[in-house]
Design a protein around this motif. Structure first.
Motif, mmCIF file in Angstrom:
data_model
loop_
_atom_site.group_PDB
_atom_site.id
_atom_site.type_symbol
_atom_site.label_atom_id
_atom_site.label_comp_id
_atom_site.label_asym_id
_atom_site.label_seq_id
_atom_site.Cartn_x
_atom_site.Cartn_y
_atom_site.Cartn_z
ATOM 1 N N GLY A 28 0.815 -1.206 0.000
ATOM 2 C CA GLY A 28 0.000 0.000 0.000
ATOM 3 C C GLY A 28 0.850 1.257 0.000
ATOM 4 N N ALA A 29 0.240 2.348 -0.440
ATOM 5 C CA ALA A 29 0.976 3.606 -0.547
ATOM 6 C C ALA A 29 0.931 4.384 0.763
ATOM 7 N N PRO A 30 2.084 4.830 1.254
ATOM 8 C CA PRO A 30 2.079 5.752 2.397
ATOM 9 C C PRO A 30 1.525 7.099 1.967
ATOM 10 N N LYS A 31 1.204 7.947 2.916
ATOM 11 C CA LYS A 31 0.544 9.208 2.604
ATOM 12 C C LYS A 31 1.387 10.144 1.751
ATOM 13 N N ASP A 32 2.711 10.000 1.812
ATOM 14 C CA ASP A 32 3.563 10.926 1.060
ATOM 15 C C ASP A 32 3.865 10.451 -0.360
ATOM 16 N N ILE A 33 3.231 9.364 -0.795
ATOM 17 C CA ILE A 33 3.347 8.930 -2.186
ATOM 18 C C ILE A 33 1.961 8.983 -2.810
ATOM 19 N N THR A 34 1.807 9.833 -3.816
ATOM 20 C CA THR A 34 0.511 10.039 -4.450
ATOM 21 C C THR A 34 0.591 9.710 -5.940
ATOM 22 N N TYR A 35 -0.576 9.529 -6.536
ATOM 23 C CA TYR A 35 -0.661 9.162 -7.957
ATOM 24 C C TYR A 35 -1.634 10.098 -8.671
ATOM 25 N N PRO A 36 -1.353 10.338 -9.975
ATOM 26 C CA PRO A 36 -0.224 9.889 -10.792
ATOM 27 C C PRO A 36 1.106 10.425 -10.262
ATOM 28 N N ARG A 37 2.188 9.778 -10.694
ATOM 29 C CA ARG A 37 3.512 10.173 -10.233
ATOM 30 C C ARG A 37 4.095 11.308 -11.073
ATOM 31 N N SER A 38 3.568 11.490 -12.281
ATOM 32 C CA SER A 38 4.160 12.469 -13.204
ATOM 33 C C SER A 38 3.148 13.518 -13.647
ATOM 34 N N ASN B 19 -2.755 14.106 -18.881
ATOM 35 C CA ASN B 19 -3.514 13.230 -19.763
ATOM 36 C C ASN B 19 -4.795 12.698 -19.117
ATOM 37 N N LEU B 20 -4.829 12.638 -17.791
ATOM 38 C CA LEU B 20 -6.026 12.174 -17.096
ATOM 39 C C LEU B 20 -6.965 13.315 -16.725
ATOM 40 N N SER B 21 -6.482 14.541 -16.824
ATOM 41 C CA SER B 21 -7.306 15.688 -16.478
ATOM 42 C C SER B 21 -8.407 15.880 -17.517
ATOM 43 N N PRO B 22 -9.590 16.311 -17.102
ATOM 44 C CA PRO B 22 -10.690 16.542 -18.046
ATOM 45 C C PRO B 22 -10.290 17.540 -19.116
ATOM 46 N N SER B 23 -10.695 17.276 -20.356
ATOM 47 C CA SER B 23 -10.356 18.173 -21.457
ATOM 48 C C SER B 23 -11.077 19.507 -21.339
ATOM 49 N N SER B 24 -12.231 19.486 -20.675
ATOM 50 C CA SER B 24 -12.965 20.733 -20.444
ATOM 51 C C SER B 24 -13.541 20.712 -19.034
ATOM 52 N N THR B 25 -13.549 21.839 -18.395
ATOM 53 C CA THR B 25 -14.059 21.938 -17.032
ATOM 54 C C THR B 25 -15.035 23.101 -16.923
ATOM 55 N N SER B 26 -15.842 23.019 -15.901
ATOM 56 C CA SER B 26 -16.812 24.076 -15.632
ATOM 57 C C SER B 26 -16.283 24.989 -14.533
ATOM 58 N N SER B 27 -16.718 26.211 -14.545
ATOM 59 C CA SER B 27 -16.307 27.144 -13.498
ATOM 60 C C SER B 27 -16.822 26.708 -12.137
ATOM 61 N N ASP B 28 -17.823 25.796 -12.160
ATOM 62 C CA ASP B 28 -18.382 25.306 -10.902
ATOM 63 C C ASP B 28 -17.565 24.146 -10.324
ATOM 64 N N ASP B 29 -16.657 23.573 -11.132
ATOM 65 C CA ASP B 29 -15.848 22.457 -10.665
ATOM 66 C C ASP B 29 -14.829 22.939 -9.629
#
Length: 246
Positions: A124-134, A140-150
């Motif tokens: 398991g991952a300790p708290k100081d290691i988060t994903y994605p790593r890069s 690439n995983l972020s939404p291509s479009s976002t709303s101002s309400d997000d």
């Protein structure tokens, strides 16, 4: 490793290998084992040439990479299962509040019993290691479009869900599907996860990295090999000249 029996077996096999190859080699290579939790390990012996990790399950791969990069040494890592990186480690008790018996820490009164050899603790991952790593995979995983309400938290949850799905596909595929499709989905997802790890290191601009494949393991699904070395080292020169085989 937290399992001393596994480390004893490694030492025995390495010594046996060195005895068989001694007649044809003038160089003696020493492998040092350490019975410790990678999440708590920050230092290594001064004469360490590289960090070598075989079948490092879940976040153990990321902890091994962190140990190498924080001490400015090369790493050679064969990752294993992916899905467990989405498992959060249980916070263990303070050292003075626990008693260690055969890999299990027994706390006092109603404290939770936590085994460091349990799969969710080792992988398991300790708290100081988060994903994605890069940043590469994050973008690439972020939404291509976002709303101002997000909100930031909502966007982070979307990325977390996408990464968790990617990790599951790397281990089990995406059903229902044929066996051929499952193997291909697993292969691609696993390669993306491993590239994320290496890109996280490469983005620091101080390490040369390469993703390669173990030879003669066609029947085994986890054949990725992660290589990295400080950018101006001899090891980095070797890595830079290696062919891309993925």
């Amino acid at each position: 490793d937290v399992n001393p029996l596994a480390l004893d077996r490694l030492s025995s096999r390495w010594n046996s290998y060195m005895e068989h190859t001694a007649a044809n080699s003038t160089t003696k290579v020493t492998v040092t084992t350490l019975c410790a939790d990678l999440a708590q390990q920050a230092t290594i012996p001064k004469d360490t040439a590289a960090i070598l990790s075989l079948h490092a399950c879940g976040a153990a791969t990321d902890m091994a990479i962190r140990l190498a990069t924080s001490n400015n040494v090369p790493f050679v890592i064969s990752p294993c299962c992916i899905g467990k990186i989405t498992t959060q480690r249980v916070t263990t008790l303070p050292p003075r509040a626990r008693v260690h018996v055969r890999g299990i820490y027994y706390g006092h009164d109603d404290d939770e019993i936590i085994s460091e050899s349990a799969s969710f603790q080792r992988s398991g991952a300790p708290k100081d290691i988060t994903y994605p790593r890069s940043d590469w995979l994050l973008q690439n995983l972020s939404p291509s479009s976002t709303s101002s309400d997000d909100t930031i938290d909502e966007l982070a949850e979307i990325i977390k869900d996408k990464f968790s799905l990617l990790a599951k596909i790397a281990d089990m595929g995406l059903g229902p599907q044929s066996s051929t499709e499952q193997i291909e989905h697993q292969r691609v997802a696993k390669m993306v996860i491993e590239m994320d790890r290496l890109m996280g290191v490469a983005e620091t601009n101080v390490y040369e990295v390469r993703l390669m494949k173990l030879k003669h393991h066609d029947g085994y699904g986890k054949t990725e090999l992660l290589l990295g070395a400080p950018i101006h080292s001899k090891a980095a020169d070797i890595i830079r000249d290696l062919p891309v085989v993925m």
